[in-house]
Motif scaffolding. Structure first.
Motif, PDB file in Angstrom:
ATOM      1  N   PRO B 121      -4.068  -6.138 -12.314  1.00  0.00           N
ATOM      2  CA  PRO B 121      -5.026  -7.117 -11.771  1.00  0.00           C
ATOM      3  C   PRO B 121      -4.472  -7.907 -10.575  1.00  0.00           C
ATOM      4  CG  PRO B 121      -4.921  -7.261 -14.169  1.00  0.00           C
ATOM      5  CD  PRO B 121      -3.817  -6.347 -13.752  1.00  0.00           C
ATOM      6  N   GLN B 122      -3.176  -8.241 -10.633  1.00  0.00           N
ATOM      7  CA  GLN B 122      -2.558  -8.956  -9.501  1.00  0.00           C
ATOM      8  C   GLN B 122      -2.540  -8.098  -8.239  1.00  0.00           C
ATOM      9  OE1 GLN B 122       1.372 -10.669 -10.093  1.00  0.00           O
ATOM     10  NE2 GLN B 122       0.934 -10.912 -12.259  1.00  0.00           N
ATOM     11  N   ARG B 124      -4.591  -5.675  -7.549  1.00  0.00           N
ATOM     12  CA  ARG B 124      -5.973  -5.567  -7.068  1.00  0.00           C
ATOM     13  C   ARG B 124      -6.371  -6.822  -6.283  1.00  0.00           C
ATOM     14  NH1 ARG B 124      -9.192  -1.504  -8.492  1.00  0.00           N
ATOM     15  NH2 ARG B 124      -7.973  -0.907 -10.322  1.00  0.00           N
ATOM     16  N   ASP B 125      -6.004  -7.996  -6.796  1.00  0.00           N
ATOM     17  CA  ASP B 125      -6.300  -9.248  -6.081  1.00  0.00           C
ATOM     18  C   ASP B 125      -5.636  -9.262  -4.709  1.00  0.00           C
ATOM     19  OD1 ASP B 125      -7.822 -10.200  -8.084  1.00  0.00           O
ATOM     20  OD2 ASP B 125      -6.316 -11.585  -8.907  1.00  0.00           O
ATOM     21  N   GLN B 129      -7.584  -9.533  -1.205  1.00  0.00           N
ATOM     22  CA  GLN B 129      -7.271 -10.638  -0.298  1.00  0.00           C
ATOM     23  C   GLN B 129      -7.037 -10.103   1.129  1.00  0.00           C
ATOM     24  OE1 GLN B 129      -3.951 -12.702  -2.143  1.00  0.00           O
ATOM     25  NE2 GLN B 129      -3.310 -13.378  -0.099  1.00  0.00           N
ATOM     26  N   GLU B 367      -9.531   0.312  -3.685  1.00  0.00           N
ATOM     27  CA  GLU B 367     -10.182  -0.879  -3.121  1.00  0.00           C
ATOM     28  C   GLU B 367     -10.517  -0.681  -1.638  1.00  0.00           C
ATOM     29  OE1 GLU B 367     -11.476  -3.196  -4.817  1.00  0.00           O
ATOM     30  OE2 GLU B 367     -10.592  -2.491  -6.701  1.00  0.00           O
TER      31      GLU B 367
END
Lengths: 64, 402
Positions: B121-122, B124-125, B129, B367
């Motif tokens: 998850p980090q 992906r963030d 960003q 992404e």
């Protein structure tokens, strides 16, 4: 038929448990381990063979 | 930089920093594979380049005749003061058995699938960003404005270094992996800021212990003893250098491929379930990393006489294109089902960070194509590839077409 991983040959490439998570898992170092006693049926045989043919270290064996 | 004569025959004078090799090494390797098959050079003090999967695997699995003490080819093979075998300057990549296994077991739990999956998850963030910063742009550089940010962000968090030091990390990578032709004194001097940086980080972690890989290395005990300071610093350096340039190169190469192969891009956008197979094929076809070994004693290898201290460059990317090991080895097949590639190396030095690298590559590409389902390379603009032992596109000028 049963599947096994030779722990001397396995280097933790991680292909088996990605391809066939119902047959293989990983230990706390990331090396592959067989779930249960490794007995294969017609369905799981194909998946085990696919994992075997993707192991860069040739560490997976399917045998009587 | 030293001015070097151009290579006339890669079979007898190979140089992995030659512009032709840097630009497109694959035809060179194909030619050598048919002709040699172990290429030789007198450059860098003498070395060999095996070109088949069989030979690369033989070297990688032979820790008797070859040592990992130095894994990056430079003009200064054994710098004064560098820790000798079996430890080397960056354990465990520079270590030989039996010490290698001890150093490796220290690292592996942090990089096993469990802890790596927890980081997803980090990652992906972080990707989102950087994608947000590209919003509204019709053209941008997917290398300099996207790919190069992902792995430094992940690794700096893992080591507990300030994220704003990212530019320093890229300088250190450039020093270790690109500036291999510097004269020995200049190379030693150029490496000092990195050593000082690690020393400052170590002191800061001693003063303020926290839950990260640096504090773990400082506190972990083997047989009741903490690690030597050189070991801690060496493993930090390994994590930083090997964790940044490699994954950045793999992400960049995947995006470059999709920009130049619209059929593969639209398939991946329309069939997201293909991603695991596509990731392995990106890794096979654009494997970024070659590693070096040195020869322990004179030794016959596939018909060539290797001399003590000769370099051997382990061409995992060349092994991945060997037609004896892969059907249609020179074709990129996005749904290749049987893919026993060696992108992460083979044998006991299998890339310790392979689970992390694979996850970063998958998430970064997922992404990216979700945000930009159609894009192409900007015409007449050159893509530049990094020279040396890690290959990847540094600049990928793209135009968004959807």
């Amino acid at each position: 038929m049963k599947v096994r991983i030779d722990p001397e040959l396995c280097q933790g490439q991680g292909r088996c448990f990605s391809i066939a998570p119902s047959i293989f898992d990983f230990d706390d170092l990331g090396n592959g381990v067989v779930i249960g006693d490794g007995t294969l049926d017609d369905d799981t045989m194909k998946l085990a063979q696919l994992a075997q043919s993707n192991c860069p270290e040739h560490a997976i064996f399917i045998e009587e | 930089m030293t001015i070097k004569p151009p290579v006339e025959d890669f079979a007898t004078d190979w140089d992995h920093t030659d512009p032709q090799w840097v630009h497109d090494p694959y035809p060179i390797w194909e030619d050598l594979r048919e002709r040699c098959p172990v290429a030789h050079t007198n450059r860098y003090g003498g070395g060999w380049f095996p070109t088949t999967h069989e030979m690369v695997s033989a070297v990688a699995n032979d820790n008797v005749h070859f040592t990992s003490r130095v894994v990056v080819i430079t003009n200064n093979k054994f710098p004064a003061g560098a820790p000798p075998a079996p430890i080397g300057s960056a354990p465990p990549i520079t270590s030989d058995p039996p010490f290698h296994q001890i150093a490796r077991r220290i690292m592996l739990p942090a990089l096993a699938p469990g802890p790596v999956n927890a980081l997803e998850p980090q990652v992906r963030d972080l990707c989102l960003q950087h994608l947000d910063e590209l919003a509204g742009k019709e053209t941008f550089d997917a290398g300099a404005e996207y790919a190069q940010f992902i792995s430094p962000g992940v690794i700096s968090r893992m080591l507990g270094f300030p994220p704003e030091d990212e530019n320093l990390f890229r300088e250190y990578v450039h020093f270790v992996l690109d500036l291999v032709d510097l004269p020995p004194e200049e190379r030693a001097a150029a490496g000092e800021p990195m050593v000082e940086y690690f020393n400052r980080q170590i002191q800061d972690h001693i003063d303020h212990p926290r839950d990260d890989f640096t504090s773990y290395l400082l506190n972990v005990e083997v047989a009741g003893k903490k690690l030597a300071p050189e070991h801690v610093r060496g493993t930090m350096a390994l994590t930083l250098i090997a964790g940044i340039d490699t994954t950045w190169s793999a992400i960049g190469a995947a995006i470059w491929h999709l920009a130049t192969h619209p059929g593969d891009l639209s398939r991946l956008v329309n069939e997201p379930d293909l991603m695991p197979l596509a990731v392995e094929e990106f890794l096979r076809y654009y494997a970024p990393v070659t590693m070096a070994r040195t020869v322990k004693d004179d030794f016959e290898f596939f018909g060539s006489t290797l001399k003590k201290d000769d370099w051997v460059l382990l061409g995992f990317p060349a092994a991945n294109r060997d037609p004896a090991a892969f059907d249609d080895a020179d074709k990129f097949i996005i749904d290749r089902a049987v893919n026993r590639h060696a992108a992460f190396g083979l044998g006991i030095h299998r890339c310790a960070g392979s689970n992390l690298a694979r996850m970063e590559l998958r998430v970064a590409v997922e992404e990216f194509i979700k945000r930009f389902p159609r894009f192409e390379l900007v015409e007449n603009d050159d893509v530049t590839w990094a020279q040396g032992q890690v290959r990847g596109p540094r600049h990928i000028p793209l135009r968004v077409t959807a």
